[in-house]
Design a protein around this motif. Sequence first.
Motif, mmCIF file in Angstrom:
data_model
loop_
_atom_site.group_PDB
_atom_site.id
_atom_site.type_symbol
_atom_site.label_atom_id
_atom_site.label_comp_id
_atom_site.label_asym_id
_atom_site.label_seq_id
_atom_site.Cartn_x
_atom_site.Cartn_y
_atom_site.Cartn_z
ATOM 1 N N ARG A 146 -7.727 1.616 9.359
ATOM 2 C CA ARG A 146 -7.855 3.072 9.412
ATOM 3 C C ARG A 146 -8.117 3.647 8.025
ATOM 4 O O ARG A 146 -8.956 4.542 7.846
ATOM 5 C CB ARG A 146 -6.565 3.655 9.989
ATOM 6 C CG ARG A 146 -6.524 5.178 10.045
ATOM 7 C CD ARG A 146 -5.212 5.636 10.663
ATOM 8 N NE ARG A 146 -4.086 5.030 9.974
ATOM 9 C CZ ARG A 146 -2.899 4.788 10.531
ATOM 10 N NH1 ARG A 146 -2.703 5.083 11.788
ATOM 11 N NH2 ARG A 146 -1.925 4.237 9.839
ATOM 12 N N ALA A 147 -7.412 3.114 7.006
ATOM 13 C CA ALA A 147 -7.582 3.630 5.651
ATOM 14 C C ALA A 147 -8.969 3.304 5.093
ATOM 15 O O ALA A 147 -9.560 4.110 4.379
ATOM 16 C CB ALA A 147 -6.502 3.055 4.739
ATOM 17 N N ILE A 148 -9.492 2.133 5.437
ATOM 18 C CA ILE A 148 -10.820 1.763 4.959
ATOM 19 C C ILE A 148 -11.875 2.700 5.534
ATOM 20 O O ILE A 148 -12.818 3.101 4.853
ATOM 21 C CB ILE A 148 -11.128 0.294 5.316
ATOM 22 C CG1 ILE A 148 -10.228 -0.639 4.508
ATOM 23 C CG2 ILE A 148 -12.596 -0.037 5.063
ATOM 24 C CD1 ILE A 148 -10.426 -2.107 4.820
ATOM 25 N N LEU A 149 -11.697 3.071 6.803
ATOM 26 C CA LEU A 149 -12.689 3.933 7.461
ATOM 27 C C LEU A 149 -12.495 5.405 7.137
ATOM 28 O O LEU A 149 -13.444 6.189 7.211
ATOM 29 C CB LEU A 149 -12.617 3.718 8.979
ATOM 30 C CG LEU A 149 -12.965 2.310 9.474
ATOM 31 C CD1 LEU A 149 -12.753 2.204 10.969
ATOM 32 C CD2 LEU A 149 -14.389 1.931 9.113
ATOM 33 N N SER A 150 -11.267 5.798 6.763
ATOM 34 C CA SER A 150 -11.004 7.219 6.496
ATOM 35 C C SER A 150 -10.757 7.512 5.017
ATOM 36 O O SER A 150 -10.420 8.639 4.658
ATOM 37 C CB SER A 150 -9.799 7.688 7.314
ATOM 38 O OG SER A 150 -8.630 7.006 6.899
ATOM 39 N N GLU A 151 -10.859 6.474 4.177
ATOM 40 C CA GLU A 151 -10.758 6.605 2.712
ATOM 41 C C GLU A 151 -9.326 6.605 2.188
ATOM 42 O O GLU A 151 -9.066 6.126 1.096
ATOM 43 C CB GLU A 151 -11.475 7.873 2.208
ATOM 44 C CG GLU A 151 -12.958 7.937 2.542
ATOM 45 C CD GLU A 151 -13.755 6.832 1.859
ATOM 46 O OE1 GLU A 151 -13.287 6.308 0.835
ATOM 47 O OE2 GLU A 151 -14.836 6.490 2.365
ATOM 48 N N THR A 152 -8.361 7.131 2.938
ATOM 49 C CA THR A 152 -7.004 7.288 2.395
ATOM 50 C C THR A 152 -5.964 6.577 3.250
ATOM 51 O O THR A 152 -6.015 6.618 4.478
ATOM 52 C CB THR A 152 -6.619 8.781 2.309
ATOM 53 O OG1 THR A 152 -7.612 9.472 1.556
ATOM 54 C CG2 THR A 152 -5.274 8.967 1.622
ATOM 55 N N LEU A 159 0.851 -1.181 0.000
ATOM 56 C CA LEU A 159 0.000 0.000 0.000
ATOM 57 C C LEU A 159 0.887 1.232 0.000
ATOM 58 O O LEU A 159 1.917 1.265 0.684
ATOM 59 C CB LEU A 159 -0.911 0.030 1.232
ATOM 60 C CG LEU A 159 -2.109 -0.916 1.248
ATOM 61 C CD1 LEU A 159 -2.774 -0.894 2.624
ATOM 62 C CD2 LEU A 159 -3.121 -0.539 0.178
ATOM 63 N N LYS A 160 0.473 2.255 -0.741
ATOM 64 C CA LYS A 160 1.234 3.485 -0.831
ATOM 65 C C LYS A 160 0.480 4.609 -0.132
ATOM 66 O O LYS A 160 -0.742 4.746 -0.283
ATOM 67 C CB LYS A 160 1.440 3.848 -2.303
ATOM 68 C CG LYS A 160 2.445 4.960 -2.538
ATOM 69 C CD LYS A 160 3.870 4.493 -2.288
ATOM 70 C CE LYS A 160 4.871 5.610 -2.619
ATOM 71 N NZ LYS A 160 6.234 5.249 -2.190
ATOM 72 N N ALA A 161 1.197 5.422 0.650
ATOM 73 C CA ALA A 161 0.568 6.562 1.319
ATOM 74 C C ALA A 161 -0.139 7.455 0.304
ATOM 75 O O ALA A 161 0.403 7.757 -0.762
ATOM 76 C CB ALA A 161 1.620 7.368 2.082
ATOM 77 N N GLY A 162 -1.365 7.848 0.623
ATOM 78 C CA GLY A 162 -2.140 8.693 -0.262
ATOM 79 C C GLY A 162 -3.068 7.956 -1.193
ATOM 80 O O GLY A 162 -3.945 8.552 -1.823
ATOM 81 N N SER A 163 -2.891 6.645 -1.290
ATOM 82 C CA SER A 163 -3.751 5.852 -2.173
ATOM 83 C C SER A 163 -5.038 5.473 -1.449
ATOM 84 O O SER A 163 -5.194 5.704 -0.255
ATOM 85 C CB SER A 163 -3.016 4.587 -2.630
ATOM 86 O OG SER A 163 -2.733 3.759 -1.503
ATOM 87 N N ASN A 164 -5.976 4.897 -2.198
ATOM 88 C CA ASN A 164 -7.224 4.420 -1.614
ATOM 89 C C ASN A 164 -7.073 2.963 -1.195
ATOM 90 O O ASN A 164 -6.392 2.186 -1.862
ATOM 91 C CB ASN A 164 -8.373 4.552 -2.612
ATOM 92 C CG ASN A 164 -8.684 6.001 -2.919
ATOM 93 O OD1 ASN A 164 -8.575 6.862 -2.053
ATOM 94 N ND2 ASN A 164 -9.049 6.274 -4.167
#
Length: 606
Positions: A79-85, A39-44
Motif C-alpha cells: 500500500r505504501a509503495i503505491l500510495s507513496e506514504t 517502517l515508521k508511519a509517515g515515512s516513504n
Amino acid sequence: MPDKFNMSSPPFDRLSDSQQTELRSALDVAYYRDKDTILKAGSNADHLYIIIKGSVEERDSEQKEVYAHYTYDDMFDVRAILSETVKHDYLALEDTLVYLLPKEVFLSLYHSNGQFAAYFDTSLATRQQLIEEAQKQQNLGEFILTKVDEDIYHPPLILPADMPITTVTETLLSQGVDAALIELTSDDPRVTKNATPYGIVTRTNMLHAVVLDKLSSDTAIGNIATYPVHQVEKHEFLFNAMVTMTRQRVKRLMVCEGSQAVGMLDMTQILSAFSTHSHVLSLSIARANSIDELALASNRQQQLVDSLVTNGIRTRFMMELVSAVNEQIIERAFELVVPPAMHNHCCLVVMGSEGRGEQILKTDQDNALIFEPGLEWPNQQKVLDELNHTLARLGYPLCPGKVMVSNPHWVRTTDAWQQRIDELVASANSESVMEIAILADARAVAGNEALLTPVKQHLQQKMAGQELILTEFTRPALNFAVPLTLFGNVKSSKQGVDLKQGGIFPIVHGVRALSMEYAIDATNTFDRIDQLVAKRVLEQATAENLSEALKHLFKLRLQQQLSHHDISNAIQLDVLERPERDLLRHGLHVVKKFKQWLGYHYQIRH
C-alpha cells in the motif's frame, strides 16, 4: 541473487521467466533485531519486504491498535509503495530476516504485468480468484467453467398443444427422443403472466394417460402436459443445472434464453460431464424403503463431499448441492418414521446452518415441528423421539441444547408458535434473542411446508421497527474478538484460530440481524447479502468482500475438518500457505470493519 526465493506461489508465479530473473537480481537481504522499527508511519517506502524468518507487527503510530501480524513468506507494505506514504508502524517482534525488493523494480513489474498487479488489488474477491486459479485441480475447469450451451444440450422438440397423443408418440419415436415441450395456448389457465408458455410430456406420461387413466389416443397432448417445466438459463453454469436437478428430483431441464425455449438438457448429458453422480445418490435416497436402506445412501454423502473437494468445486456450489441432498435425506426419514396420515398436517423445519443451506459436513440437529391446531396425533412424543434418533443414526448428531422435535418446546401449533414469538419479542433478553435468531433461519423440509409461512411472516412483522430488540439481537456478533492478534508467533494459541467465533459467526449473525430489520425473506447468508445490496443497505463492494471472506472462512474450516476428521472450528496457521494466510488476514479485516459498521448502525458500545 537469492536462488531460494519462492517463485511458485502467487503473485510471483504470474511473472514471466525474464521478469522472475529481473526480480531475483534486484533482491537484497536485511536483518532486524527484536523490537526494531522497520517502517515508521509517515515515512516513504523504498522497498517491498518479504519475510524469510521471524515476525513483524503492523500497528498504528500511537501503538494503541494492532492491525496485522506477518510471518514467514508474508510481505508488506504494498500500500505504501503505491500510495507513496507508510500509513502504520511496522515492528520486528523477534529477530527477523527479510528480502528487500526495490520500489522501482516492483513498480516496473506491477505496470508491465496485469496479473501480477491484480494480486495487490485491495478487493478480496480479486485475490480469491487469482489464488483459486493457482490452486485449481485438474478438473476444475470441467466442473466450474463449463456452461450450458449448444455443445451440452440438444435442440428442443416443441409440439402444439392440440396434437393428439397418437401423433405425439409417433413423432417422439421418429425423432429418437423420450420427451417433448408442448407450447401451451395463451388462454390456458395454467400459464401465468410473464412465465414461459411450455409444458412437458414424456412417453411415460402418455402411457399412463392411455393405459391407467383410460384417455382416448386422440386426446390433445396439452391436456396431459406437465406445467411448469423446471428450467435453466442458457450460459448458466452446468453445475447449477445439476443442483436444480438434484433438488427438484427431475431428469431433464428446459434450457431458456429469456422466455424462449432453446434446448433440453438431460441428466445423462450432465453425468457424462460430471463424475460426482449426486443424482444417483438422490435416486438412492428417494427409493429407500427402510431406515437401513436410507442409512446406506446417507453414508455415501461423505464420498460426494470428498469428490466435490477433490475436483475443486467452489464452496458455495458445494453448499447448495449438499444442502439439497441433506434436505432429501431428512425428508425421506420423516416419510418413513412419521405416520402418512400426519404428513399433510404438520411441517418439519430445520434451522441453524442447515436451515441457511450452509452445511457441508453433518453437524448437530436443529429442527422443530409446526402442526395444525386441533390435530389429534396418537403416540406423538414416541414418534418424534424416534425421528430424532433416526436422524442421529443417519449421521446427524443429537443437539446438546435439545433444539429438536423430541423436545416439546420446539413442537407447537401455528397459533402457539406465533404466541411464542410474541413472548420472545416482549422479553427481549439474551436468551430470547438467540431463540429468535434460531427461528429466523427456519426452513421447511418435509410435510405441509405451507404451515411455516404464517409463522415466518409473524416473526418478520413483530421484529419490524424493533430497534431496541435488534440492538440486543446484534450484540452477540460483536462479543468475540477478531483474531488478528493470533497471527504469526505473537499470542499464538495451541487451539489455533477459531474461524467460527472470530469470522463466520459475526458475518452470519450480523447479516441475519440486518435481514430481520429490513424484512428480507431469504435464509441463506449469501442470498441475504445480495438482497441487502438490492435494498441499498450494503454497498456493492462491502457485500462482495463479505461474501468472499465468508466463502474463504467456510473453505478453510472445511479443509481443516476433512483433514482432521472432526467438526472443529479451529485452524492452525502453520498449515496454511502464504496466499491462504494473506486471504485469511484480509478476510478478518473485512470482518473487523463489518463489526465496526454494525456497532455504529445499531449504536452498540463495545
